[in-house]
Design a protein around this motif. Sequence first.
Motif, PDB file in Angstrom:
ATOM      1  N   HIS A   1      56.588  65.015  97.218  1.00  0.00           N
ATOM      2  CA  HIS A   1      57.168  63.776  97.752  1.00  0.00           C
ATOM      3  C   HIS A   1      56.121  62.697  98.072  1.00  0.00           C
ATOM      4  N   VAL A   2      54.844  63.068  98.075  1.00  0.00           N
ATOM      5  CA  VAL A   2      53.801  62.109  98.455  1.00  0.00           C
ATOM      6  C   VAL A   2      53.706  60.927  97.488  1.00  0.00           C
ATOM      7  N   PRO A   3      53.735  61.126  96.156  1.00  0.00           N
ATOM      8  CA  PRO A   3      53.679  59.961  95.255  1.00  0.00           C
ATOM      9  C   PRO A   3      54.792  58.949  95.510  1.00  0.00           C
ATOM     10  N   THR A   4      56.003  59.459  95.796  1.00  0.00           N
ATOM     11  CA  THR A   4      57.122  58.557  96.086  1.00  0.00           C
ATOM     12  C   THR A   4      56.863  57.778  97.363  1.00  0.00           C
ATOM     13  N   TRP A   5      56.315  58.466  98.366  1.00  0.00           N
ATOM     14  CA  TRP A   5      55.999  57.772  99.623  1.00  0.00           C
ATOM     15  C   TRP A   5      54.988  56.665  99.380  1.00  0.00           C
ATOM     16  N   LEU A   6      53.949  56.953  98.601  1.00  0.00           N
ATOM     17  CA  LEU A   6      52.909  55.960  98.340  1.00  0.00           C
ATOM     18  C   LEU A   6      53.494  54.729  97.645  1.00  0.00           C
ATOM     19  N   ALA A   7      54.394  54.969  96.694  1.00  0.00           N
ATOM     20  CA  ALA A   7      55.032  53.850  95.992  1.00  0.00           C
ATOM     21  C   ALA A   7      55.931  53.057  96.939  1.00  0.00           C
ATOM     22  N   ASP A   8      56.732  53.769  97.735  1.00  0.00           N
ATOM     23  CA  ASP A   8      57.654  53.097  98.656  1.00  0.00           C
ATOM     24  C   ASP A   8      56.905  52.281  99.709  1.00  0.00           C
ATOM     25  N   PHE A   9      55.824  52.827 100.226  1.00  0.00           N
ATOM     26  CA  PHE A   9      55.073  52.123 101.271  1.00  0.00           C
ATOM     27  C   PHE A   9      54.519  50.809 100.741  1.00  0.00           C
ATOM     28  N   ASN A  10      54.146  50.801  99.459  1.00  0.00           N
ATOM     29  CA  ASN A  10      53.598  49.592  98.847  1.00  0.00           C
ATOM     30  C   ASN A  10      54.651  48.770  98.110  1.00  0.00           C
ATOM     31  N   THR A  11      55.931  49.146  98.336  1.00  0.00           N
ATOM     32  CA  THR A  11      57.060  48.436  97.709  1.00  0.00           C
ATOM     33  C   THR A  11      56.876  48.354  96.192  1.00  0.00           C
ATOM     34  N   LEU A  12      56.641  49.510  95.588  1.00  0.00           N
ATOM     35  CA  LEU A  12      56.418  49.578  94.151  1.00  0.00           C
ATOM     36  C   LEU A  12      57.372  50.581  93.517  1.00  0.00           C
ATOM     37  N   ASP A  13      57.632  50.407  92.244  1.00  0.00           N
ATOM     38  CA  ASP A  13      58.332  51.424  91.471  1.00  0.00           C
ATOM     39  C   ASP A  13      57.339  52.551  91.211  1.00  0.00           C
ATOM     40  N   SER A  14      57.732  53.780  91.495  1.00  0.00           N
ATOM     41  CA  SER A  14      56.809  54.911  91.360  1.00  0.00           C
ATOM     42  C   SER A  14      56.267  55.055  89.946  1.00  0.00           C
ATOM     43  N   SER A  15      57.011  54.555  88.957  1.00  0.00           N
ATOM     44  CA  SER A  15      56.550  54.665  87.572  1.00  0.00           C
ATOM     45  C   SER A  15      55.286  53.845  87.318  1.00  0.00           C
ATOM     46  N   LEU A  16      55.003  52.871  88.191  1.00  0.00           N
ATOM     47  CA  LEU A  16      53.814  52.058  88.038  1.00  0.00           C
ATOM     48  C   LEU A  16      52.551  52.835  88.385  1.00  0.00           C
ATOM     49  N   ILE A  17      52.636  53.706  89.399  1.00  0.00           N
ATOM     50  CA  ILE A  17      51.423  54.388  89.852  1.00  0.00           C
ATOM     51  C   ILE A  17      51.330  55.844  89.410  1.00  0.00           C
ATOM     52  N   THR A  18      52.462  56.486  89.153  1.00  0.00           N
ATOM     53  CA  THR A  18      52.452  57.912  88.817  1.00  0.00           C
ATOM     54  C   THR A  18      51.533  58.258  87.646  1.00  0.00           C
ATOM     55  N   PRO A  19      51.523  57.476  86.555  1.00  0.00           N
ATOM     56  CA  PRO A  19      50.634  57.831  85.436  1.00  0.00           C
ATOM     57  C   PRO A  19      49.148  57.795  85.793  1.00  0.00           C
ATOM     58  N   HIS A  20      48.815  57.079  86.863  1.00  0.00           N
ATOM     59  CA  HIS A  20      47.409  56.895  87.241  1.00  0.00           C
ATOM     60  C   HIS A  20      47.012  57.744  88.460  1.00  0.00           C
ATOM     61  N   LEU A  21      47.970  58.456  89.022  1.00  0.00           N
ATOM     62  CA  LEU A  21      47.740  59.172  90.279  1.00  0.00           C
ATOM     63  C   LEU A  21      47.204  60.576  90.010  1.00  0.00           C
ATOM     64  N   TYR A  22      46.139  60.938  90.695  1.00  0.00           N
ATOM     65  CA  TYR A  22      45.621  62.309  90.581  1.00  0.00           C
ATOM     66  C   TYR A  22      45.891  63.072  91.875  1.00  0.00           C
ATOM     67  N   GLN A  23      45.968  64.379  91.732  1.00  0.00           N
ATOM     68  CA  GLN A  23      46.221  65.258  92.875  1.00  0.00           C
ATOM     69  C   GLN A  23      45.273  66.446  92.800  1.00  0.00           C
ATOM     70  N   TYR A  24      44.630  66.757  93.928  1.00  0.00           N
ATOM     71  CA  TYR A  24      43.755  67.923  94.011  1.00  0.00           C
ATOM     72  C   TYR A  24      44.218  68.807  95.168  1.00  0.00           C
ATOM     73  N   ASN A  25      44.210  70.113  94.941  1.00  0.00           N
ATOM     74  CA  ASN A  25      44.646  71.064  95.956  1.00  0.00           C
ATOM     75  C   ASN A  25      43.499  72.000  96.346  1.00  0.00           C
ATOM     76  N   GLN A  26      43.442  72.315  97.619  1.00  0.00           N
ATOM     77  CA  GLN A  26      42.523  73.314  98.137  1.00  0.00           C
ATOM     78  C   GLN A  26      41.074  73.085  97.700  1.00  0.00           C
ATOM     79  N   ASP A  27      40.467  74.050  96.976  1.00  0.00           N
ATOM     80  CA  ASP A  27      39.044  73.930  96.652  1.00  0.00           C
ATOM     81  C   ASP A  27      38.741  72.695  95.812  1.00  0.00           C
ATOM     82  N   GLN A  28      39.699  72.283  94.967  1.00  0.00           N
ATOM     83  CA  GLN A  28      39.481  71.075  94.163  1.00  0.00           C
ATOM     84  C   GLN A  28      39.497  69.817  95.035  1.00  0.00           C
ATOM     85  N   ALA A  29      40.330  69.828  96.085  1.00  0.00           N
ATOM     86  CA  ALA A  29      40.354  68.703  97.029  1.00  0.00           C
ATOM     87  C   ALA A  29      39.044  68.638  97.806  1.00  0.00           C
ATOM     88  N   VAL A  30      38.540  69.794  98.200  1.00  0.00           N
ATOM     89  CA  VAL A  30      37.262  69.863  98.918  1.00  0.00           C
ATOM     90  C   VAL A  30      36.127  69.382  98.014  1.00  0.00           C
TER      91      VAL A  30
END
Length: 432
Positions: A69-98
Amino acid sequence: MVDVFTFGLNHHSAPVSVRERVSMSGDLVRPALDALRSAFGSRLKEATILSTCNRTELYLAANPEIVEHVPTWLADFNTLDSSLITPHLYQYNQDQAVRHAFRVASGLDSMVLGEAQILGQMKTAVRAANEAGALGTMLNQLFQKTFSVAKEVRTQTAIGAQSVSMAAAAVRLAERVFGDIADTKVLFVGAGEMIELCATHFSAHNPKSIMIANRTLERGASLAARFDAQNMRLVDLPEHLHEYDIVVSCTASALPILGLGMIQKALRQRRFNPMVMVDLAVPRDIEPEVGSLSEVYLYTVDDLGRVVQMGNDARQAAVVQAEAIIDSRVQSFMHWMQNRNVVPIIQGLHSGSHKMAELELEKARKLLAKGVSPEDALERLAKALIQKYMHAPVQVLNRSQDEERAVMVDILPKLFPYQETEIAALIEQNEH
């Protein structure tokens, strides 16, 4: 269970036209943190937002179920259509985030390889999160380790040696047009850290004059004094823009402050002599349409990044060293995280064991009060504790089947290692 996640867009994944849509200036970070925590409630434990001209990143300590749900929140907070940012958004979990946090702070993920400015920006982001009450043990530990790793990388490698900065790249691009900077007049719009860096580089080439335009005269005057420059208010800029050959802008304005009409008027006053305009702001200070004017050489942060890249190749050996340091420190931090996740389980085992022992002790005390001999009471206590001790593992083993039973047969002797040989050794030790 709480995990660490990173979501973001940067100069690698998104063009400036997208990055500026999600950029969060200093005064937006606190509302964004509050909105983020409000949206996800107790499922989001901690959060930090890092937003610079080259990246906007969310560092989260949260329950895994919120991730989608985080990508949708980021788009909504910036009043954007999520399709604008989703292709460019990266996500890292656990050791990759560190690992990502360590690489960012060390300058390995920067447009200017090895640059040190990002470390200060990250520290500012952490302070903002702490002041907003959004920082807890997990992220605080992560960022303290991140700062330590960045220092280690800069101390033990040559990652920052002879780096080509954005400011130096701006000078190079201006020289391509005008040749000698000493023959030009330079205008800086804004008075922040990036403008200060650019002013340092340009002033070293002794231009004819330097002007600082800023919203407040006081801040502009302070910076102008350092470079023997003049200063003026931003509102007076349209009247004087035509006087300058090179314009470098970097403000925190949410909207462009140098529009197409203003530049066209300045060009007419200049009799269409060329201008170099460098826009280091995200969101952009200069309307993109200005780049279509044949007399204007407009450069954005992405354009400067391509110039910077040429100087990056010479530092690749240092990158290998830095990555090795980071890999080792990631393992260390993940070990800390794993141990931290085990702590509640260990605490629960201790608590349950103490409660069980207290119950059996109370039974033994009652037996003694009824006149039962101490030996008999102790024997009953021992048998009761053995039954409690053995009940759970025996139940699990009896109920398990096939692969699960094979796993239990392997694990239980390790969890309860007191076989006959170990008991004999304990008896012998006790006798001595």
